[in-house]
Each structure stands twice: as structure tokens, then as C-alpha cells.
Enzyme design. Sequence first.
Site, mmCIF file in Angstrom:
data_model
loop_
_atom_site.group_PDB
_atom_site.id
_atom_site.type_symbol
_atom_site.label_atom_id
_atom_site.label_comp_id
_atom_site.label_asym_id
_atom_site.label_seq_id
_atom_site.Cartn_x
_atom_site.Cartn_y
_atom_site.Cartn_z
ATOM 1 N N ASP A 1 0.825 -1.210 0.000
ATOM 2 C CA ASP A 1 0.000 0.000 0.000
ATOM 3 C C ASP A 1 0.862 1.264 0.000
ATOM 4 O O ASP A 1 1.832 1.356 0.768
ATOM 5 C CB ASP A 1 -0.891 0.009 1.260
ATOM 6 C CG ASP A 1 -1.760 1.234 1.298
ATOM 7 O OD1 ASP A 1 -2.687 1.313 0.500
ATOM 8 O OD2 ASP A 1 -1.487 2.145 2.106
ATOM 9 N N GLU A 49 1.190 -1.031 -5.086
ATOM 10 C CA GLU A 49 0.071 -0.097 -5.227
ATOM 11 C C GLU A 49 0.685 1.290 -5.287
ATOM 12 O O GLU A 49 0.943 1.925 -4.266
ATOM 13 C CB GLU A 49 -0.889 -0.198 -4.039
ATOM 14 C CG GLU A 49 -2.212 0.492 -4.278
ATOM 15 C CD GLU A 49 -2.315 1.827 -3.581
ATOM 16 O OE1 GLU A 49 -1.448 2.160 -2.771
ATOM 17 O OE2 GLU A 49 -3.296 2.538 -3.818
HETATM 18 C C1 OTU Z 1 -3.973 3.723 -0.662
HETATM 19 O O1 OTU Z 1 -4.453 4.636 -1.629
HETATM 20 C C2 OTU Z 1 -5.214 2.943 -0.243
HETATM 21 O O2 OTU Z 1 -5.698 2.216 -1.375
HETATM 22 C C3 OTU Z 1 -6.230 3.958 0.230
HETATM 23 O O3 OTU Z 1 -7.487 3.344 0.488
HETATM 24 C C4 OTU Z 1 -5.685 4.629 1.474
HETATM 25 O O4 OTU Z 1 -6.533 5.708 1.804
HETATM 26 C C5 OTU Z 1 -4.263 5.184 1.251
HETATM 27 O O5 OTU Z 1 -3.412 4.397 0.445
HETATM 28 C C6 OTU Z 1 -3.554 5.322 2.589
HETATM 29 O O6 OTU Z 1 -3.245 4.043 3.089
HETATM 30 O O7 OTU Z 1 -1.566 4.886 -2.172
HETATM 31 O O8 OTU Z 1 -1.075 6.386 -4.273
HETATM 32 O O9 OTU Z 1 -7.984 7.478 -2.964
HETATM 33 O O10 OTU Z 1 -5.840 6.133 -4.426
HETATM 34 O O11 OTU Z 1 -4.559 7.243 -1.258
HETATM 35 C C7 OTU Z 1 -1.874 6.858 -3.219
HETATM 36 C C8 OTU Z 1 -6.658 7.811 -2.955
HETATM 37 C C9 OTU Z 1 -2.394 5.654 -2.513
HETATM 38 C C10 OTU Z 1 -5.899 6.528 -3.090
HETATM 39 C C11 OTU Z 1 -4.521 6.726 -2.596
HETATM 40 C C12 OTU Z 1 -3.811 5.394 -2.569
#
Ligand code: OTU
Length: 625
Positions: free
Chosen positions: A278, A320
Site C-alpha cells: 500500500d 500499489e
Molecule cells: C492507498 O491509496 C489505499 O488504497 C487507500 O485506500 C488509502 O486511503 C491510502 O493508500 C492510505 O493508506 O496509495 O497512491 O484514494 O488512491 O490514497 C496513493 C486515494 C495511494 C488513493 C490513494 C492510494
Amino acid sequence: MNPDGPFPVEALAALPEDRRTTVLRRADPRWRRAVSAMSTLYGARADAEDLPLRVAMRLADAVSERRDDLWHLDAERERTPDWFLKPDMLGYSTYVDRFADDLRGLTDRLDYLTELGVTYLHLLPLYPTQPGDSDGGFAVANHRAVHPRLGSEADLVALSKALRARGISLGLDFVLNHTAEAHPWAQAAQQGNQRFRSFYLTFEDRSLPDQYETTLTEVFPSTAPGHFTWNEALQRYVWTTFYPFQWDLDWTNPQVFEAMLDTALWLANVGGEVLRLDSAAFLWKRLGTDGRNQPEVHLVLQAFRALLGIVAPGVLLKAEAIVAAREVVPYFGRQHAPGCDLAYHNTLMASLWYGLATGDPTLVERTISQTMPPSVPSTTWATYLRCHDDIGWWPLIVELGAEADARLAEVAAFYAGERPGSFAWGRSFQSQEGDAHGTNGMLASLVGLQRALEITHPTERALAVARIRLLHGLLLGLPGLPVLYMGDEIGLGNDPAEAARQADGRWLHRPRFPWSHVHRRLDPATPEGQVWSTLRTLISHRRAQPALHSEVAAAVVPMAAPSVVAIRRSPNAGAPLLILGNLSSEERTIDDLPDRFATSTDVLSGVPFDGWLPPYHIVWLTSDD
Ligand code: OTU
């Protein structure tokens, strides 16, 4: 730290002979790659002198704790490194408690996933979290435990075994960029523990934060502006890329590297076969940059790839990194310094939605030509249409150039249902002054199915189902491991009541699974039945097509007809496949098929192709030659 140091064999002394031999085999060349990365990252630090030995001891502990069934799975995976590239792979992503109340409840729902054809199940964060708002579970208060509301570690292990018995790989979130403020490390820091304070990035005043802010870009500009949060207990500013209760870890600290390696090994040993990294882009901060995709991020991931491969070569890393496609490609590493095995293709996802709204196929075509398949062997894209997050439009800015803001603002407005002719029921996310940050909404709502059902409009309903078939027909026809989002397979729509209860707009597309009427999937007269049979047809045909193996080339074929995407999949052995998708609401006639497909059959319908593409229609053609 000696960058050429051999594997510290002494760390393996307590292992049984067979496992020790296997570890040493796997360690060549992985150990050298890991130590090379670690010495670049931490070599200048006095406290990292014996890091390699400490890491080797951690690996040995994890090897000794690794269950026999997982150890055997690793051996099987080493024999078939392309296991996740095959056309029978199908992913499914969900929150545990949106799909079933808890882990035990989910274990009782596996027949449904098997019926759909799922072979990879990504469960969104299921760990103890920050009390109250936890950013959908991504404010993790203990990375190596199960949230008591969802069950126990034993329940998670039991689920992973039940999934494995069905040929389904468990995917787990590895939230490695930050912890919750409620995490014991952050709590200890707030109580004056200097060791744990050094796990985070803190500043005594605004001088450095203000310098960083000049080049950083916000992820949640509306609901969490800025990247730094004042903490009374510390009397310091804390780096908080996301919400104030999510504290970024300081990855320049080798103890963070070690602690999070322990987390990755725990996730592997409870049965996680895919670790979703993540927010991987944010791990390393640098003044004067946007704080994403720094070279050190790739060194961290390459080190993790190598170290995990020594203990559990069957476990995949999935990046991600919601950034421009050209910035995602380096997450795969290089042939002699592998990084992640999978990476979310957010640019393909957003380009497909852009193409559906505009009828313009150029972004999809360019993305396919430039990024598919990835160049590093035994890696591929995690391809998807929707997930628990918004559709992030900003990664398309670099693709669209000068008019990007205006064009993306139009597309975001279209999906918010604010443009004439829009079929969509979505909502803008974090957008300000008309810019286009993101769009929330379930797939069925964005393609117009929810609206068509509300006004009982059969033609609109048929067009919405055609859009679902088109998007999934393109997704499943392209290289990658396709990951469906919970409910898309039955046309599940938005949950505005849930969104109204939450502070974050993404809850619009995090509904609870409607078990009370999922039986309608078997009734072709219902929208659920039409969507289900549409996807089941695509999934079963995909399995039968060697041309859809993820390492088979995907070439864009220019067509005269506007709004038509044509992709040729050409396996080294076996018949090629030509995929034609009509992104527009107008019918198209194709009269310039490549010679090989002059007479061809649409495998999806079994009918010879006559060159006619109705609105939003897709065909998978095999040559009759
Ligand atoms: C990721 O998201 C998760 O998928 C999100 O659900 C979390 O809010 C975030 O990290 C924090 O853990 O990594 O490149 O909607 O696309 O926050 C950014 C915005 C992330 C997400 C973005 C994404």
C-alpha cells in the site's frame, strides 16, 4: 556493512538440513541483491553495521516457522514461475466485513467465489486499527494481528487453508508507508521513547515542513490538506501524507526496515500469497521532489523481493503506486534486480473510463502499446476497473499534456452526471475549483445501470450491461491479472446512505454485499443475471484462450472506424486473437480487418463476424483460416 558479504550461514544453524539446503540454494543470487540494496540504503549508518546478520536471523526464524503446506507450495511455485500469468487467473477484492461479517463468515461464502471463477482473493486491511475513523482500515495499529471484530489469527490461517484447498490465493494488505497514531510505536514515541520516535519523521518547527510542502502534492486536498500534523505530546510536527492519524514511517531508519520485514514475513506465514504494498510510492522522502517514486523506494522493494524469495518464493509482491504509468514500470525492477511481481495498472483503468466517457480510444491504445506486457519476465499488471478507492485522474495528466486539466475536468463532471447525455451516477472526490482529482462510484453506477433501473428504462439498461461487457471484455482480453471489485459481478450499485454516514466520499462504493438477492444472478431476466452471465462468459472463454496468457504480446491494430479499440494477441504457438471494442454509443462497421481475420468468428457469441459493431459492443475474433 560489507556489500559483498556472503550469506551468514551461522544464522541457519538451528534449521533442519533440508530447509537449510533449500535456503542456501535460494540465497544465491538473492542474498547478494538484498545486501547490495541494503548497503546503498543504510551502509553509511553505524547502527546498520550488523544489519545483514540481523536480517539473516529473521529469515531463519521465518523459515523455521513456515508451515509445511506453504513450504511445499513454495516449491511448486518455483517450478511454475508463471503460475499467476495464466489466463485462468481471476482476482476479487473486497473488505471482509462488506462481503461477510467476519473471517468465519467469509469462509462460509467460498462456494460463491469458486462459482465465479476466482483464483486470487484480496482482502482489504483486516488488522487492528486506529479507533474511530481508520481510513478504511489503512490506519493500522498492529500489522501482525487480526482485528478482533473480524476474528483471530487462527481464523485467518484457517481461511487461507480453505482458500488454498480451492485453488484460491489469499492476498493481504502490507501497509508499509505508515502506522496509526494509536500504533504502539507511535504511542511509545508520544510517551518519550526516543527509539520509537526515530521510527517516524518529526520536526521541531515548520521550517523544513514548509520547504517540503513547496513540491509535495496532496492526496486528500479536501479532507486532509497538507502533509504535516502538530502533535502535542511530541511538541513536534509529524509527517502525515494521508490523514493526521496516519503517521509516515521513516524508512531511512534501518530499524523500520527490519520491523516491516518482520511484518512481511508474518503475512507470508499466515498464508498470504500476494502482499499488496500500500502507498509504496511514498516510502522515501526527498526535499525538492513530489515525495514519490524515489530511487530508494525501488531499492527497498528489490531488497524485500530478494529476502522474501529466500523464505517464501511463492509469495508475490503487488505494488500499489497510483502514479503515472511510466513511473509504475520501475516497480517491476530489472531482470537482475527484480522488484514487484505485480503492479496496479491505474493508468489503464483510468484510460478505459476516459475512453468510455469520450469515445476516444487514444489513451487506451497508447497505454497498451507502451506498457503491455511489462519487460521484466514473470511479472505482470494487476488490471482492474474499480476498487475501494476513487478513480484517480491525476496520473492521466502526463498523458494528456496541455489540455489535461480541462479534459479531465469534463470527464469527472461526466461521471458525476453533470454533463448532457451522461449515463453515470458517480461523485467527484477531493476535487476543488473544477479540477479533476478523483471520481467515486460503483462500476454499475458509473456505466448507468443503477440509473436505468431507477427509471425502469429497458434500452438504457441494455446499454449499461453492454458497457459492463465492453469494459470487462477489454480488461480480460489484455495482459495482466484482472481483479474484480466486490459486487461488480452482479451489477451492485452505490450506497449513498453509507457515504452519508462517513467523512470520506469513497464509502459511496463500499456497499455491503446483498446476499438476500444474490440468487437473482441465476435469473437471466434480472440485471444481476445479465451481468453475472456476461462476466461468466468472458471468464470462461478467457481460460480457454492460450493467446490471453499475460506474457503474450498485445499489439494495437489501427482501425478506420472511430472509437474502436483493436488489440491483437499473438502467441508464439497457437491461434492469434483479435479483440475489437466499440467505445461509442454509435454503431460501427469494420471493413479493414487484418487479412488473417478476413473470415473470423467471435468466440464470445460463437457467431461469424460480419463487421458490425453495435454501440459499446465487443468481439474476440479467431481466424477461420
Ligand atoms: C492507498 O491509496 C489505499 O488504497 C487507500 O485506500 C488509502 O486511503 C491510502 O493508500 C492510505 O493508506 O496509495 O497512491 O484514494 O488512491 O490514497 C496513493 C486515494 C495511494 C488513493 C490513494 C492510494
